[in-house]
Design a protein around this motif. Structure first.
Motif, short mmCIF file in Angstrom:
data_model
loop_
_atom_site.label_atom_id
_atom_site.label_comp_id
_atom_site.label_asym_id
_atom_site.label_seq_id
_atom_site.Cartn_x
_atom_site.Cartn_y
_atom_site.Cartn_z
N UNK A 40 0.83 -1.32 -0.07
CA UNK A 40 -0.12 -0.02 0.09
C UNK A 40 0.99 1.15 -0.12
N UNK A 41 1.93 1.16 0.82
CA UNK A 41 2.86 2.55 0.84
C UNK A 41 3.53 2.75 -0.46
N UNK A 42 4.04 1.62 -1.06
CA UNK A 42 4.50 1.56 -2.55
C UNK A 42 3.85 2.43 -3.55
N UNK A 43 2.44 1.77 -3.50
CA UNK A 43 1.47 2.38 -4.33
C UNK A 43 0.94 3.47 -4.12
N UNK A 44 0.84 4.20 -2.77
CA UNK A 44 0.71 5.66 -2.36
C UNK A 44 1.82 6.46 -3.06
N UNK A 45 3.06 5.68 -2.85
CA UNK A 45 4.23 6.71 -3.41
C UNK A 45 4.06 6.65 -5.09
N UNK A 46 3.69 5.80 -5.50
CA UNK A 46 3.97 5.78 -6.82
C UNK A 46 2.79 6.74 -7.43
N UNK A 47 1.39 6.64 -6.88
CA UNK A 47 0.35 7.55 -7.08
C UNK A 47 0.88 9.00 -6.99
N UNK B 149 2.05 14.17 -9.83
CA UNK B 149 2.93 15.02 -9.85
C UNK B 149 3.75 15.18 -11.07
N UNK B 150 3.29 14.30 -12.23
CA UNK B 150 3.69 14.36 -13.40
C UNK B 150 4.89 13.52 -13.54
N UNK B 151 5.43 12.58 -12.73
CA UNK B 151 6.55 11.68 -12.96
C UNK B 151 6.08 10.78 -14.27
N UNK B 152 7.50 10.54 -14.95
CA UNK B 152 7.34 9.91 -16.14
C UNK B 152 7.35 8.07 -15.75
N UNK C 151 10.92 2.46 -7.68
CA UNK C 151 10.00 1.81 -6.76
C UNK C 151 10.78 0.88 -6.12
N UNK C 152 12.10 0.28 -6.70
CA UNK C 152 12.74 -0.45 -5.72
C UNK C 152 12.30 -2.12 -5.99
N UNK C 153 11.63 -2.46 -6.98
CA UNK C 153 11.07 -3.59 -7.11
C UNK C 153 11.31 -3.98 -8.57
N UNK C 154 11.20 -5.37 -8.85
CA UNK C 154 11.54 -5.63 -10.58
C UNK C 154 10.45 -4.92 -11.32
N UNK C 155 11.06 -4.51 -12.40
CA UNK C 155 10.21 -3.91 -13.38
C UNK C 155 8.82 -4.47 -13.71
N UNK D 255 -8.04 4.78 -11.14
CA UNK D 255 -9.21 4.72 -10.67
C UNK D 255 -9.03 4.72 -9.05
N UNK D 256 -7.75 4.76 -8.50
CA UNK D 256 -7.53 4.86 -7.05
C UNK D 256 -7.03 6.23 -6.80
N UNK D 257 -7.48 6.56 -5.49
CA UNK D 257 -7.12 7.93 -5.18
C UNK D 257 -5.88 7.85 -3.88
#
Length: 164
Positions: free
Chosen positions: A84-91, A96-99, A107-111, A123-125
Motif C-alpha cells: 500500500x505504501x509503495x502504491x501511495x508513493x507511486x500514485x 506530480x507528473x512523473x514519467x 520503486x525498488x521492485x523488479x520492473x 481509479x484509485x485516489x
C-alpha cells in the motif's frame, strides 16, 4: 491446481499415486482429492494487491485464503502495508507528473512488478491509499493486544475500512 507450480512435487505425487494404484489400478478424482493435499498458496502480497484495487470482496477472499493456509492476521500487516505504501508513493509521483518508466526504476521492485503496480492505480485516489494504510496501522495495533476481539475479526474490520 492443488499443488502449485512445483514440477518436482507433481512428479512425487504421480509416483505416489502410481504405487498406490498398482500396475492394473486406476486413480479417479475422489482419490486425488483424498490423497493430494492442497498446497497451492496465496502470497501475502496478494492481499496488498487486492486492497490497492479497492475490491472489498477480493480482499476478504484473499484474507480468508491466507488464514486457511495458517497465516496469522498480524503477519499480513507488513507485506500488505508495504504494498500500500509503495502504491501511495507511486500514485503521488504520477499525480506530480512523473514519467512512468522513470518511476518503475524508483520503486525498488523488479520492473514487471512496478509496471503492474503503476497500471493498477487507475481509479484509485491518494486519499483511498492513505486510508488503507491507516487501516493497516490499526490492524497492527489490534493484533498486538489493542483490541478485545479475535485477530481474524480485526483483519476483517481493517479490510472493510481499507476498501471503503
Amino acid at each position: 491446481a492443488r499443488m502449485g507450480d512445483s514440477l518436482p512435487r507433481l512428479l512425487t505425487e504421480l509416483d505416489r499415486l502410481a504405487l498406490w494404484a498398482g500396475p492394473d489400478g486406476s486413480v479417479d478424482i475422489e482419490d486425488l482429492e483424498e490423497m493430494v493435499a492442497d498446497t497451492s498458496e496465496t502470497s501475502s502480497f496478494a492481499l496488498g494487491d487486492a486492497v490497492i484495487s479497492g475490491n472489498r470482496e477480493d480482499s476478504i477472499a484473499v484474507a480468508e485464503k491466507l488464514l486457511g493456509q495458517g497465516v496469522t492476521a498480524g503477519s499480513t500487516v507488513y507485506s500488505t502495508t508495504t504494498s500500500i505504501r509503495r502504491a501511495h508513493k507511486a500514485l503521488v509521483r504520477l499525480e506530480d507528473g512523473a514519467d512512468p518508466s522513470q518511476l518503475e526504476r524508483e520503486l525498488g521492485v523488479p520492473p514487471f512488478i512496478a509496471r503492474r503496480l503503476i497500471n493498477s492505480l487507475s481509479g484509485t485516489s491518494v486519499d483511498e491509499l492513505r486510508d488503507a494504510a491507516i487501516a493497516m496501522a490499526d490492524l497492527e495495533i489490534w493484533t498486538r493486544g489493542g483490541a478485545e476481539y479475535p485477530d481474524e475479526l480485526a483483519l476483517d474490520l481493517a479490510l472493510l475500512a481499507a476498501t471503503e
